[in-house]
Design an enzyme around this catalytic site. Structure first.
Site, PDB file in Angstrom:
ATOM      1  CG  LEU A  53      13.084 -42.179  17.010  1.00 42.55           C
ATOM      2  CD1 LEU A  53      12.216 -41.024  16.804  1.00 42.55           C
ATOM      3  CD2 LEU A  53      12.641 -43.029  18.411  1.00 42.55           C
ATOM      4  N   GLY A  56      15.951 -45.989   6.834  1.00 43.13           N
ATOM      5  CA  GLY A  56      15.373 -46.482   5.526  1.00 43.13           C
ATOM      6  C   GLY A  56      16.484 -46.354   4.574  1.00 43.13           C
ATOM      7  N   GLY A  57      15.936 -46.329   3.285  1.00 44.02           N
ATOM      8  CA  GLY A  57      16.972 -46.165   2.046  1.00 44.02           C
ATOM      9  C   GLY A  57      17.376 -44.778   1.852  1.00 44.02           C
ATOM     10  CG  PHE A  58      14.990 -42.211   0.568  1.00 41.92           C
ATOM     11  CD1 PHE A  58      15.346 -41.749  -0.597  1.00 41.92           C
ATOM     12  CD2 PHE A  58      13.947 -43.155   0.470  1.00 41.92           C
ATOM     13  CE1 PHE A  58      14.874 -41.968  -1.818  1.00 41.92           C
ATOM     14  CE2 PHE A  58      13.215 -43.638  -0.490  1.00 41.92           C
ATOM     15  CZ  PHE A  58      13.997 -42.925  -1.923  1.00 41.92           C
ATOM     16  N   GLY A  59      17.673 -42.228   4.678  1.00 45.78           N
ATOM     17  CA  GLY A  59      18.129 -41.538   5.873  1.00 45.78           C
ATOM     18  C   GLY A  59      17.538 -42.389   6.900  1.00 45.78           C
ATOM     19  CB  ALA A  60      18.632 -42.970  10.100  1.00 43.67           C
ATOM     20  CG  ASP A 188       6.327 -43.278   1.675  1.00 41.88           C
ATOM     21  OD1 ASP A 188       5.874 -44.344   1.334  1.00 41.88           O
ATOM     22  OD2 ASP A 188       7.205 -43.029   2.564  1.00 41.88           O
TER      23      ASP A 188
END
Length: 498
Positions: A53, A56-60, A188
């Protein structure tokens, strides 16, 4: 059935297993592994990822099916990977922090209908691949919201109306009132983290930044501040500097989200870095009431903003009109019966005389005249501050037109007094038209081209004056721009030190 591999960097994440098309096999098989990298595919023994879906920089995030539910319910599986090569002690700390934040998310989701329910959370250690060490991942499984986030909605439909943005603002403020009441900061907020349900139209707040911070903060020994956890353009100064965050931190990001939805422009185009302020109101017509509330939410210092979502909701309520002050009644004179003569009352002072006829009549009270209405200057109500670009553009236009008119009038009218007076009148008219915004933006360029063409084709000025007609206005524009920019810099410098 197809199962999507969740290992970052897997070259062929799509796996097709024909045996899983059988319902009985699908319910009883213990595990399946990626045919490319060997990553376990059935997460926590029940969740089957179907497609990616977002990443990003921290995961998926993955759309998945829950094989333990009767109808193979859809859900969202979010994967987080701790940053850096952690020691066993740091990995244990990351796991403890992750579990603590999962408990918070579970509590929020169960108690508020606009926050997706947390269905499960678990860690997963995957074996090494392509010479890399084994990796530790953390997973959250949340309720799937079938809808469209506001970033996608903005790209599809264009900017929202003020009424629609006000609805979004109040809806998210209601969620933040609940979230902040549980001592949680979202960290965020942005259009892509606000989802509108396709069927009910309800707004959902997604992707709390606390879990993202867990995956990064374990290497430093804990999570106390917001270092690195923000979206550029939406985060206030205290968050970008890695300092403590507050409820007003979320309010700032929500206000940036609202002005982006109102204007259809990214935050970078709405912030004037020269004056260090948000310059968004020139792109959209909103009421002063809503605009003032958003501007206060966008102030750079946390203590200058609203302190809570509840305060913003109260500020958004329309002001209660003051009831009009009733005028005092006009006293009516009492009729005097001429046949009845009132008995005089003995005075305390024996020397005082009392008129027996008028001593008992009421004394008329002069009504207080109502205050005269205060006249508001239409110029003051219509004025709007010029941006730096508008000031410099106006200076270049005025310098260009002033020099062009000086050449034209000076060579056509040989009487210095008349030519100078005419030049000053025209120049003052240009100043007035720009100040009242009668001419602005593309009007300046069009007027400059038309006036240059008219002067260039005047027969007395053609020939020997052709070079003056082109070079002198250009020089005048450059000089006016330079002088204006220098004055602007000096003014800024003096305003900061005085």
């Amino acid at each position: 059935m197809k199962i999507f591999c969740t290992r970052p960097g897997c070259s062929r994440p799509n796996n097709d297993f024909t045996d899983l098309d059988d319902h009985k096999t699908l319910k009883t098989v213990q595990q399946k592994y990626c045919t490319t990298c060997g990553m376990p595919l059935i997460l926590d023994g029940r969740y089957l990822p179907q497609k990616l879906l977002g990443q990003g920089g921290f995961g998926a995030a993955f759309l998945a099916l829950d094989r333990r539910s009767p109808g193979m319910r859809e859900c969202v599986v979010k994967q987080f990977q701790p940053a850096g090569d952690l020691s066993p002690q740091q990995m244990e700390l990351a796991l403890n922090l992750f579990e603590r934040e999962a408990v918070v998310l579970d509590d929020l989701g169960r108690k508020h209908p606009a926050i997706p329910d947390l269905l499960a959370y678990f860690p997963l250690e995957a074996s090494g691949w392509q010479g890399k060490k084994s990796a530790q991942y953390f997973y959250l499984v949340q309720e799937f919201i079938d809808g469209q986030n506001l970033e996608e909605e903005l790209a599809q439909k264009g900017q929202l109306s003020p009424a629609e943005v006000l609805e979004v603002l109040k809806g998210i403020l209601d969620i933040l009132k609940f979230v902040h009441g549980h001592d949680v900061i979202h960290r965020d907020i942005k259009p892509s983290n606000i989802m509108r349900d396709r069927n009910s139209g309800r707004l959902f707040l997604l992707d709390f930044g606390a879990v993202k911070q867990v995956t990064q903060g374990a290497a430093s020994g804990g999570v106390g501040r917001s270092t690195g956890i923000y979206s550029m353009g939406f985060a206030p100064p205290e968050q970008m500097a890695g300092r403590s965050v507050f409820p007003s931190t979320d309010l700032y990001a929500l206000a940036v989200t609202c002005i982006m939805l109102l204007t259809g422009k990214p935050p970078q185009e709405l912030f004037d870095s020269y004056s260090n302020r948000w310059d968004w109101r020139k792109y959209v017509q909103v009421s002063n009431h809503l605009g003032d509330v958003l501007d206060k939410m966008l102030l750079p210092t946390p203590s200058d903003r609203y302190g809570s979502a509840e305060q913003v909701l109260l500020a958004l309520q329309p002001p209660i009109p003051k009831p009009p002050i009733p005028k005092p009644p006009t006293p009516q004179p009492q009729p005097v019966n001429p046949t009845v003569i009132p008995t005089p009352t003995p005075a305390a002072n024996p020397q005082a005389t009392v008129n027996p006829t008028y001593s008992n009549l009421p004394v008329p009270v002069q009504p207080t005249p109502p205050p005269s209405p205060v006249k508001v200057s239409p110029i003051a109500s219509q004025s709007r501050q010029f941006s730096t670009l508008e000031v410099l553009t106006g200076a270049a236009f005025t310098g260009f037109e002033g020099a062009l008119l000086l050449v034209a009038i000076g060579n056509l009218i040989r009487v210095p007094a008349i030519s100078t007076l005419l030049w000053l009148v025209v120049l003052a008219g240009l100043f007035f038209a720009q100040n009242r915004r009668i001419i602005e933006k593309y009007d300046l360029l069009i007027i400059a081209i038309i006036s240059l063409a008219i002067v260039f084709f005047i027969p007395p000025l053609r020939g020997s004056y052709a070079s003056q007609i082109i070079l002198v206005p250009m020089f005048g524009a450059l000089c006016a721009t330079a002088v204006t920019a220098l004055f602007r810099l000096v003014y800024k410098f003096l305003s900061q030190i005085l």
